[in-house]
Scaffold this active site. Structure first.
Site, PDB file in Angstrom:
ATOM      1  CG  ASP A 176      -5.782  -7.216  -7.890  1.00  0.00           C
ATOM      2  OD1 ASP A 176      -4.552  -7.427  -7.306  1.00  0.00           O
ATOM      3  OD2 ASP A 176      -6.434  -6.238  -7.558  1.00  0.00           O
TER       4      ASP A 176
ATOM      5  CD  GLU B 144      -2.903  -1.178   0.179  1.00  0.00           C
ATOM      6  OE1 GLU B 144      -3.030  -0.171  -0.643  1.00  0.00           O
ATOM      7  OE2 GLU B 144      -3.838  -2.191   0.120  1.00  0.00           O
TER       8      GLU B 144
ATOM      9  CD  GLU C   2     -10.096  -2.137  -8.407  1.00  0.00           C
ATOM     10  OE1 GLU C   2     -11.226  -1.770  -7.811  1.00  0.00           O
ATOM     11  OE2 GLU C   2      -9.273  -2.049  -7.668  1.00  0.00           O
TER      12      GLU C   2
ATOM     13  NE  ARG D 212      -4.364   2.524  -0.468  1.00  0.00           N
ATOM     14  CZ  ARG D 212      -5.467   2.378  -0.127  1.00  0.00           C
ATOM     15  NH1 ARG D 212      -6.039   3.521   0.334  1.00  0.00           N
ATOM     16  NH2 ARG D 212      -5.946   1.214  -0.006  1.00  0.00           N
TER      17      ARG D 212
HETATM   18  C1  DMJ Z   1      -6.270   0.312  -5.356  1.00  0.00           C
HETATM   19  O1  DMJ Z   1      -5.679   0.564  -4.033  1.00  0.00           O
HETATM   20  C2  DMJ Z   1      -5.266  -0.385  -6.264  1.00  0.00           C
HETATM   21  O2  DMJ Z   1      -6.066  -0.406  -7.420  1.00  0.00           O
HETATM   22  C3  DMJ Z   1      -4.857  -1.762  -6.010  1.00  0.00           C
HETATM   23  O3  DMJ Z   1      -4.088  -2.488  -6.890  1.00  0.00           O
HETATM   24  C4  DMJ Z   1      -6.046  -2.797  -5.677  1.00  0.00           C
HETATM   25  N1  DMJ Z   1      -7.355  -2.082  -5.502  1.00  0.00           N
HETATM   26  C5  DMJ Z   1      -7.280  -0.623  -4.910  1.00  0.00           C
HETATM   27  C6  DMJ Z   1      -8.686  -0.145  -5.215  1.00  0.00           C
HETATM   28  O4  DMJ Z   1      -9.603  -1.073  -5.300  1.00  0.00           O
END
Ligand code: DMJ
Length: 588
Positions: A288, A149, A402, A153
């Site tokens: 993902d 994160e 998404e 982020r």
């Molecule tokens: C985000 O923090 C990023 O897209 C991450 O890869 C997974 N999904 C969250 C939001 O849903």
């Protein structure tokens, strides 16, 4: 708010305008204005604001303009409330008008949403926000943070905003001094000790001041191990310090080398032993962005090896995880079904398919996912494909981006006004999450109960993609940027004055024959000419000898599988083993 397109609605609109005018007259009277706010005027103003006049034809410039305004209004409502009630803490609590330091106590929401101010063209607030961070942003904290994160982020947010601030064309700040890159470098250095493991895959958590804690868990997810290249590579290239890119590549390759003979990776593994601890494989939760960063690393750095890895991973995913138009989780070794679930994180996949040039599958999967949104007004975290219901324990919608991201990519690729309509629908749903102090997550998509939570990605990603969907000729969409998994635009070209270091890591890898490469380019060419006209992807791929895995209703009844989290014995994992369509000779 949804407003029916009814002839009367225009009359209603005029009436509202008149009433709003009456409200203004009332406001003009000094005595009333000064003593108390007029609740009727506010109500009318809000109503008028969320009203889309039926006069604007769908997909027209006029309509896009109205939709953009609604997104901006939503962004500033959330952003202003974050600044007012939560900054310099991590996130806003929109129901209690308060804050929470749930990540690293590093002003998360402001760092994450800084580049959205640039996307909106708000130079004044961008400069003011950089000033606020100069005063308040500190990483010298005795706090445990998630490496994943913090990377996507915070590090990604700092790097993107730094690059945008330096972009002479954007003219964001005359006197920008590289502060954001300096902080990014400091943060990168604080994360580096996490990579000191036998496998090279980082710990999931690290203390920003003291490094990895004694007794820290050694289990991490594939997404954590494989979602580093964009930020760490960019940090290396901007700072001239190659170690960031090297550890990110090492981690990615360590993950890749542990794929099963079917070409699938699992959900969790032990960073010390490299053993898989959770062998479910899918394109959503826990995995993902591994897929996303393979293709996007190729686009950003232009190194063929990333494309090669992506092609293999994508190929296996299509062969073993797709139950068109859905995707399911299977055991990485046997490819047997373990979870017939659409989890909302999978919704980024159509965007990846657009990037990969597979518009047909992208639009079909998007339609299926959007069908779930239409049913509930939001997507639940989990939707059970076997019984067509919201999965117990996965009922929330935490304002995720998404589906909107995929809608934006599809609109970019097709300019089909249907996707604007989808965006409008999503926007209307999001408007209903508005509360006086921001926007609140949905706790239960069936009851629409709100939750005291507003993740930073609502500002950095959800609203960015929605805004860009309605701004199809925005500079961020001109082909010179790649969006990180948190929606941070990273320019493909280095900007003048930034230091550059040669890429590191792949030189030690042997080169492999890459039969899929030519196919990929042919496929792109084909899509270029026939965006909607593809009849049969499989036969054109030359893959017709592979068994098509179709998901029949009866196959989705289930018994309990050991590696599944489900405990009520609902799932049958005895599906026939599919034929593998992967080139096994091309192992690494
Ligand atoms: C985000 O923090 C990023 O897209 C991450 O890869 C997974 N999904 C969250 C939001 O849903």
């Amino acid at each position: 708010m949804r407003v029916a397109r009814h002839p009367l609605s225009f009359l209603a609109f005029l009436l509202l305008l008149n009433l709003a005018g009456a409200g203004r007259n009332l406001h003009d009277r000094k005595d009333v204005h000064e003593t108390r706010p007029d609740p009727l005027a506010k109500l009318l103003r809000d109503l008028k604001d969320s009203f889309t006049p039926a006069a604007a034809p769908p997909g027209s410039e006029q309509e896009l303009d109205q939709l953009r305004k609604r997104v901006k209004r939503m962004f500033y409502h959330a952003y202003d409330n974050y600044i007012m009630h939560a900054f310099p803490h991590d996130e806003l609590l929109p129901l209690s008008c308060s804050f929470i330091d749930n990540f690293g106590s590093y002003a998360l929401t402001l760092v994450d949403s800084l580049d959205m101010l640039a996307v909106l063209g708000n130079r004044t607030e961008f400069a003011r926000a950089v000033g606020l961070l100069k005063k308040h942003l500190s990483f010298d904290k005795d706090v445990q943070v998630s490496v994943f994160e913090t990377n996507i982020r915070v590090l990604g947010g700092l790097l993107s905003s730094h690059l945008l601030a330096r972009d002479p064309k954007l003219k964001l700040m005359d006197d920008y001094d590289g502060f954001l890159l300096k902080k990014a470098l400091e943060l990168g250095e604080r994360l580096l000790p996490a990579f000191d493991t036998p496998t090279g895959i980082p710990y999931g958590t690290i203390n920003l001041r003291s490094g990895v804690a004694v007794g820290e868990t050694t289990i991490t997810s594939s997404a954590c191990a494989g979602t580093l290249m964009l930020e760490f590579g960019m940090l290396s290239r901007l700072s001239g310090r190659g170690e960031f890119e090297r550890v990110a590549k090492r981690s990615l390759l360590a993950l890749w080398s542990r794929r099963s003979s079917m070409g699938l990776i699992g959900a969790h593994l032990d960073i010390m032993t490299g053993q898989w601890t959770h062998k479910d494989s899918g394109v959503g939760t826990s995995i993902d962005s591994f897929y996303e960063y393979l293709i996007k690393s190729y686009i950003l750095y232009g190194e063929d090896e990333f494309l090669f890895l992506f092609q293999q991973a994508y190929h296996s995913a299509k062969a073993l995880l797709a139950k068109s138009p859905w995707y399911v989780d299977v055991n990485m070794e046997s490819a047997q079904l373990v979870w017939p679930i659409y989890n909302s994180l999978q919704s980024f996949w159509p965007a990846i398919e657009v990037i990969a040039g597979n518009l047909k599958d992208a639009s079909e999967t998007h339609s299926a996912f959007y069908g779930v949104w239409r049913r509930y007004g939001y997507t639940p975290e989990g939707y059970n494909l076997a019984d067509g219901r919201v999965q117990q324990g996965q009922r929330s919608y935490p304002l995720r981006p998404e589906l909107i991201e995929s809608t934006m990519y599809l609109y970019q690729a097709t300019r089909d006004p249907h996707y604007v309509q989808v965006g409008r629908d999503i926007l209307s749903s999001l408007e209903q999450t508005r509360v006086p102090c921001g926007h609140a997550a949905i706790e239960d998509v069936e009851t629409h109960l709100l939750q005291d939570k507003m993740d930073s990605f609502f500002l950095s990603e959800t609203l960015k993609y929605l805004y860009l969907l309605f701004t199809p000729r925005h500079w961020a969409l001109n082909g010179s940027f790649v969006f990180s998994t948190e929606g941070h635009p990273l320019p493909l070209q280095q900007l003048p004055g930034d230091r550059f270091t040669s890429s590191a890591g792949f030189s030690s890898l042997p080169k492999f024959p890459n039969p899929f490469y030519d196919h990929h380019h042919q496929q792109q060419q084909h899509h270029h000419h026939h965006q909607h006209g593809r009849d049969d992807e499989q036969s054109q791929d030359g893959e017709s000898s592979c068994q098509t895995i179709s998901m029949k209703e009866e196959e989705l009844h289930a018994v309990q599988n050991e590696s599944s989290d489900v405990t009520d014995g609902l799932y049958d994992c005895t599906l026939p083993r599919p034929t593998l369509c992967l080139d096994r000779n091309a192992s690494m």
